[in-house]
Motif scaffolding. Sequence first.
Motif, PDB file in Angstrom:
ATOM      1  N   HIS A   1       0.864  -1.180   0.000  1.00 21.32           N
ATOM      2  CA  HIS A   1       0.000   0.000   0.000  1.00 21.32           C
ATOM      3  C   HIS A   1       0.894   1.221   0.000  1.00 21.32           C
ATOM      4  O   HIS A   1       1.941   1.233   0.640  1.00 21.32           O
ATOM      5  CB  HIS A   1      -0.906   0.014   1.237  1.00 21.32           C
ATOM      6  N   VAL A   2       0.487   2.233  -0.716  1.00 22.30           N
ATOM      7  CA  VAL A   2       1.261   3.461  -0.832  1.00 22.30           C
ATOM      8  C   VAL A   2       0.461   4.599  -0.199  1.00 22.30           C
ATOM      9  O   VAL A   2      -0.721   4.761  -0.496  1.00 22.30           O
ATOM     10  CB  VAL A   2       1.556   3.784  -2.314  1.00 22.30           C
ATOM     11  N   THR A   3       1.132   5.354   0.666  1.00 24.56           N
ATOM     12  CA  THR A   3       0.518   6.546   1.233  1.00 24.56           C
ATOM     13  C   THR A   3       1.322   7.746   0.744  1.00 24.56           C
ATOM     14  O   THR A   3       2.528   7.813   0.972  1.00 24.56           O
ATOM     15  CB  THR A   3       0.534   6.498   2.774  1.00 24.56           C
ATOM     16  N   ILE A   4       0.659   8.659   0.088  1.00 24.65           N
ATOM     17  CA  ILE A   4       1.293   9.873  -0.409  1.00 24.65           C
ATOM     18  C   ILE A   4       0.886  11.004   0.512  1.00 24.65           C
ATOM     19  O   ILE A   4      -0.306  11.256   0.716  1.00 24.65           O
ATOM     20  CB  ILE A   4       0.887  10.158  -1.868  1.00 24.65           C
ATOM     21  N   VAL A   5       1.898  11.655   1.081  1.00 28.26           N
ATOM     22  CA  VAL A   5       1.648  12.691   2.076  1.00 28.26           C
ATOM     23  C   VAL A   5       2.066  14.044   1.526  1.00 28.26           C
ATOM     24  O   VAL A   5       3.136  14.180   0.943  1.00 28.26           O
ATOM     25  CB  VAL A   5       2.430  12.391   3.369  1.00 28.26           C
TER      26      VAL A   5
ATOM     27  N   CYS B   1      -1.696  13.767  -9.197  1.00 31.88           N
ATOM     28  CA  CYS B   1      -1.500  12.431  -8.624  1.00 31.88           C
ATOM     29  C   CYS B   1      -2.837  11.775  -8.290  1.00 31.88           C
ATOM     30  O   CYS B   1      -3.056  10.599  -8.590  1.00 31.88           O
ATOM     31  CB  CYS B   1      -0.627  12.512  -7.380  1.00 31.88           C
ATOM     32  N   VAL B   2      -3.730  12.522  -7.665  1.00 26.96           N
ATOM     33  CA  VAL B   2      -5.055  11.997  -7.317  1.00 26.96           C
ATOM     34  C   VAL B   2      -5.788  11.565  -8.584  1.00 26.96           C
ATOM     35  O   VAL B   2      -6.376  10.471  -8.635  1.00 26.96           O
ATOM     36  CB  VAL B   2      -5.871  13.044  -6.525  1.00 26.96           C
ATOM     37  N   ASP B   3      -5.743  12.385  -9.628  1.00 26.45           N
ATOM     38  CA  ASP B   3      -6.398  12.048 -10.892  1.00 26.45           C
ATOM     39  C   ASP B   3      -5.790  10.791 -11.515  1.00 26.45           C
ATOM     40  O   ASP B   3      -6.506   9.914 -11.988  1.00 26.45           O
ATOM     41  CB  ASP B   3      -6.308  13.212 -11.883  1.00 26.45           C
TER      42      ASP B   3
ATOM     43  N   ASP C   1      -7.584   1.582  -4.250  1.00 23.79           N
ATOM     44  CA  ASP C   1      -7.584   0.606  -3.165  1.00 23.79           C
ATOM     45  C   ASP C   1      -6.187   0.398  -2.570  1.00 23.79           C
ATOM     46  O   ASP C   1      -6.058  -0.110  -1.460  1.00 23.79           O
ATOM     47  CB  ASP C   1      -8.168  -0.730  -3.620  1.00 23.79           C
ATOM     48  N   VAL C   2      -5.138   0.826  -3.275  1.00 27.70           N
ATOM     49  CA  VAL C   2      -3.772   0.640  -2.766  1.00 27.70           C
ATOM     50  C   VAL C   2      -2.982   1.933  -2.599  1.00 27.70           C
ATOM     51  O   VAL C   2      -1.921   1.934  -1.982  1.00 27.70           O
ATOM     52  CB  VAL C   2      -2.958  -0.350  -3.636  1.00 27.70           C
ATOM     53  N   VAL C   3      -3.477   3.030  -3.150  1.00 34.83           N
ATOM     54  CA  VAL C   3      -2.796   4.322  -3.017  1.00 34.83           C
ATOM     55  C   VAL C   3      -3.715   5.263  -2.244  1.00 34.83           C
ATOM     56  O   VAL C   3      -4.863   5.484  -2.633  1.00 34.83           O
ATOM     57  CB  VAL C   3      -2.435   4.938  -4.388  1.00 34.83           C
TER      58      VAL C   3
END
Length: 109
Positions: free
Chosen positions: A3-7, A16-18, A27-29
């Motif tokens: 899982h990737v969390t972008i802060v 990035c969201v798009d 489901d993983v980002v």
Amino acid sequence: MIHVTIVGEGMLREQCVDFVSKSKLTDVVHFKNWIFNKENFYKQIDVFCLPSIYEAFGLVLGEAAVFGLPGIATNVEGIPEVIDDGRTGFLIDAKDYMELAKKDTNLCE
């Protein structure tokens, strides 16, 4: 599963969201804004990645190291002063996303 969390709230966040949405990776980002409880955040992750193109200091890598997290970051500006490649983390060339993915996958196995 990784899982990737972008802060952060940087100027590329909406792109990035798009991209994540269009690529059906929601489901993983996951995205987070500013982290106020850093200790809690660092205890929930396994690897800290900083794929910056510009990064004057890279102090956040030192923060992650305090919590025993391996770091993967780009070999730009001040980051090599924080990470000793292969010893205290890994350095990759800026925009080398395949190498980033490879290092991250190896650390998560």
